[in-house]
Design an enzyme around this catalytic site. Structure first.
Site, PDB file in Angstrom:
ATOM      1  N   GLU A  76      36.593  41.625  41.755  1.00 51.29           N
ATOM      2  CA  GLU A  76      37.616  41.749  42.784  1.00 51.29           C
ATOM      3  C   GLU A  76      37.349  42.920  43.733  1.00 51.29           C
ATOM      4  OE1 GLU A  76      41.565  41.844  41.296  1.00 51.29           O
ATOM      5  OE2 GLU A  76      42.395  41.223  43.215  1.00 51.29           O
ATOM      6  N   ASP A  77      36.849  44.012  43.185  1.00 54.70           N
ATOM      7  CA  ASP A  77      36.809  45.241  43.982  1.00 54.70           C
ATOM      8  C   ASP A  77      35.427  45.743  44.374  1.00 54.70           C
ATOM      9  OD1 ASP A  77      39.520  45.290  43.868  1.00 54.70           O
ATOM     10  OD2 ASP A  77      39.633  46.645  42.152  1.00 54.70           O
TER      11      ASP A  77
END
Ligand code: MN
Length: 712
Positions: A76-77
């Site tokens: 996600e990051d």
């Protein structure tokens, strides 16, 4: 922050099958991936996944869970994708990381309290593997521990509310009581800081006043149990500010004595000693009726076992006591992990290391409180459901395979009936789209019902199908009445007889009917021939013979000249009381013939239809049809055409752009013949009526690429 070596040693201490190399690799991979990212606190971002892994290691989860925790925010990051995880850590880890990533997408969307139950189900349905949920819980726990770094108060409160409503109950269901308590209390701290402070102050006050008292009570009980030759451990447990507050709210009581906020826990080595301790206590002290709970013979849904009782104890103080075995206590502290760690986990080598997942489900199955254990034992069941959002963020659960109409009817019958289309995640989709977990679904509605019988194939839920069927029946009945009346009036006109409802009412008995509407409906659906009414009214007329002869439709063309008045199609519903023949695809403006098909209403053919000529039908069933005022939508009618087109670059593009510019749409395209110079193409295109079709044909003929165009 846990250092690499510490974490590995911690896992090794309880998991003899730890994949040390993979664990080390995950630590380094995550550290590099998150690089110089920082948290709201200013700490390096990497400290977060490590802490999450640490929490899970405290609960002794298997090393795959720990690795997943280390990698849980990478996709996600950071710049890394799921296939990077798969390449480096294999299928199983990437499956788990993907699960956590998917759950994260739902974060912050559970605004509404009444959605909590469904939202938890959504999380369960999306998790697939229970470990995904464990990582998510630990993730949330660490985020809550560090929530004070978030500056925005509204954001803090939103996260805290979600934690209290969604994640804390999930932790409890998974048997992770400690995590539940901590999540609740951390949320409480954010949501009601003043109340919490005042409860803590009061706790401190009570503690300072009654310090001696509680020790004295505990000593008295210890003495009593020793006198009865029992071996045990005893300790006091303080209730959290949140659990005190909850009690105060529910029972609207104040807490006034130490015994309200402290409970005693007594641990013994087996079940029979649990009951012995209880027997001794109940013999000596009176207990509060209704407060005794035997969770040993009937464990809680999450597997928790213990005896709970409230005594009028020593020094006349009310005191809560819990009695359980060491084993039960360990399970209460560890939750699901306890099962695979301490039970028969040792057949891990045959690849069945995840038997504990099934075991926990088995244990939950024991419970006799169906609604409570539903969530977990039925985790499989949720795999059969799909959870979607309304535009306002409400959550709706539907069976798997559900389509937009199922959603529409589950929200409201009117929304279903007036559905014109659907937007899924803000883009227009077709009504046969299968809904997926987490989709946001918005139904586009018109002012009046626009349903059709095809809708039965575009829905799977009983509710939607029943509504559609019921409405089709009502609408069909209306249509048949209207059509029947039209047919009858039309017939009277053609026979040059004055139409009078009073006269017809007089012959209703002949047909064993009570209301004229019933007669209309039976004429409309083709059960009763209009000629029968006339011959019933005027037995002397010889219409009957003449009209009831069965003829071939191709011979009726001359007869059509006699039919002065025609049936209006407006207000009748295609697919119900009127049907356009599939063989010749008539469109408004065409010369057509209609005949009454028994039980179906009107069947409309193009006058020149070849199939029509083969149909044998009773003369009086044939009708003239007027297209006047028929309102057609863009995709109501289809015309088949053949285009002969030059075999040149750009010619197909030209063809489709002309059709597009003419506000039509190609439904189907088939090349039927191909030579060096020409293609022959059969097309099905949407048209409004004959005028529209003629315009399209005209535009096609002007094209330099197109040699010939004909309607088929
Ligand atoms: Mn995280």
């Amino acid at each position: 922050m846990l250092r690499q070596l510490e974490l590995v040693e911690k896992v090794k201490a309880y998991d003899p099958f730890v994949e040390e190399e993979l664990l080390n690799k995950a630590y380094v991979f995550s550290m590099r991936a998150h690089g110089s990212q920082t948290r709201a606190s200013g700490d390096p971002y990497f400290s977060h996944p490590v802490e999450v892994a640490g929490i899970l290691a405290d609960h002794k989860f298997d090393s795959k869970t720990i690795i997943t925790a280390l990698l849980h925010d990478v996709v996600e990051d950071t710049k890394y994708k799921l296939n990077d995880i798969e390449k480096n850590f294999g299928n199983e880890i990437s499956y788990l990381v993907d699960g956590v990533t998917k759950l994260s997408k739902f974060e912050g969307r559970s605004d509404k309290f009444n959605q909590a139950e469904n939202f938890r189900k959504l999380l369960l349905a999306t998790s697939k593997d229970i470990r995904v949920l464990l990582v998510k819980l630990a993730d949330r726990l660490h985020n809550m521990r560090t929530i004070h770094h978030i500056r925005n108060e509204d954001k803090r409160k939103k996260i805290a509310r979600e934690t209290m409503e969604i994640y804390a109950p999930l932790a409890e269901r998974l048997g992770m009581h400690e995590i539940r308590i901590e999540l609740d209390d951390l949320s409480f701290q954010v949501l009601e800081p003043d109340i919490r402070d005042s409860i803590i102050k009061r706790l401190n006050l009570l503690r300072s006043q009654d310090e001696q008292l509680f020790d004295k009570i505990q000593k008295k009980i210890e003495e009593l149990l020793k006198k009865n030759d029992l071996e045990f451990e005893i300790f006091g447990r303080e209730k959290t500010p949140y659990s005190i507050w909850k009690k105060m709210k529910i029972k609207s009581v104040n807490f006034s004595q130490l015994s309200d906020i402290l409970a005693l826990t007594i641990l013994v080595d087996d079940i029979s000693n649990c009951y012995k301790v209880l027997g001794v206590l109940h013999q000596v002290y009176s207990y509060v009726p209704g407060r005794f709970k035997d969770y040993i013979s009937t464990p809680k849904p999450n597997g928790y076992q213990s005896l709970h009782t409230t005594l009028m104890g020593p020094l006349n103080q009310k005191i809560e006591v819990q009695v359980r075995s060491f084993e039960m206590n360990r399970r209460a502290e560890l939750g699901v992990a306890a099962h695979w760690i301490y039970k028969d986990n040792i057949d891990v080598k045959d690849g069945k290391q995840f038997r504990w997942i099934r075991q926990i489900l088995d244990i939950l199955d024991f419970s006799k409180e169906p609604e409570d254990f539903l969530e977990l034992t039925k985790m499989q069941m949720y795999q059969d459901q799909v959870f979607v959002f309304t535009p306002k963020g409400d959550l709706v659960s539907l069976p798997k395979g559900a389509m937009p109409l199922d959603f529409a009817f589950s929200v409201h019958t009117d929304i279903g009936l007036n559905c014109m289309g659907v937007k899924i995640n803000n883009s227009i989709k077709s009504l046969n789209t299968k809904l997926k977990n987490g989709d946001q679904v918005e139904i586009i509605t018109g002012k009046s019902p626009s349903f059709s019988s095809e809708w039965l194939d575009l829905s799977i839920t009983g509710k939607a199908k029943a509504c559609i069927k019921r409405y089709i029946l009502i609408k069909e009945e209306e249509d048949f009445k209207k059509l029947g009346k039209e047919i009858l009036i039309n017939h009277f006109k053609n026979e040059k007889i004055r139409y009078s409802e009073t006269n017809i009412n007089n012959v209703l008995n002949n047909f064993k009917l009570k209301k004229i509407d019933e007669l209309y409906s039976l004429i409309g659906n083709g059960t009763i021939l209009p000629s029968k009414i006339i011959s019933s009214l005027f037995p002397e007329k010889k219409l009957l013979e003449n009209n009831e002869k069965v003829i071939l439709l191709n011979k009726v063309k001359e007869r059509k000249e006699d039919l002065k008045s025609s049936i209006q199609l407006s207000g009748l519903t295609p697919g119900m009381s009127i049907h356009y023949a599939k063989c010749c695809l008539p469109i408004p403006g065409d010369d057509v013939l209609a005949f009454i098909a028994e039980g179906k209403g009107l069947m409309i053919h193009h006058e020149a239809c070849e199939d029509l000529k083969k149909i044998k039908v009773n003369k009086s069933k044939i009708l003239k049809v007027s297209w006047d005022r028929i309102s057609s939508k863009k995709d109501d009618f289809i015309a088949k055409i053949n285009v002969s087109i030059k075999n040149k670059i750009g010619s197909l593009g030209n063809l489709s752009s002309i059709i597009g510019k003419s506000k039509s749409n190609i439904r189907n395209l088939k090349i039927t013949d191909r030579t060096n110079d020409f293609f022959s193409i059969n097309l099905e295109i949407d048209v409004l009526n004959k005028d529209h079709l003629n315009k399209i044909l005209g535009s096609l003929r002007t094209s330099e690429y197109i040699e010939a165009v004909t309607r088929l």
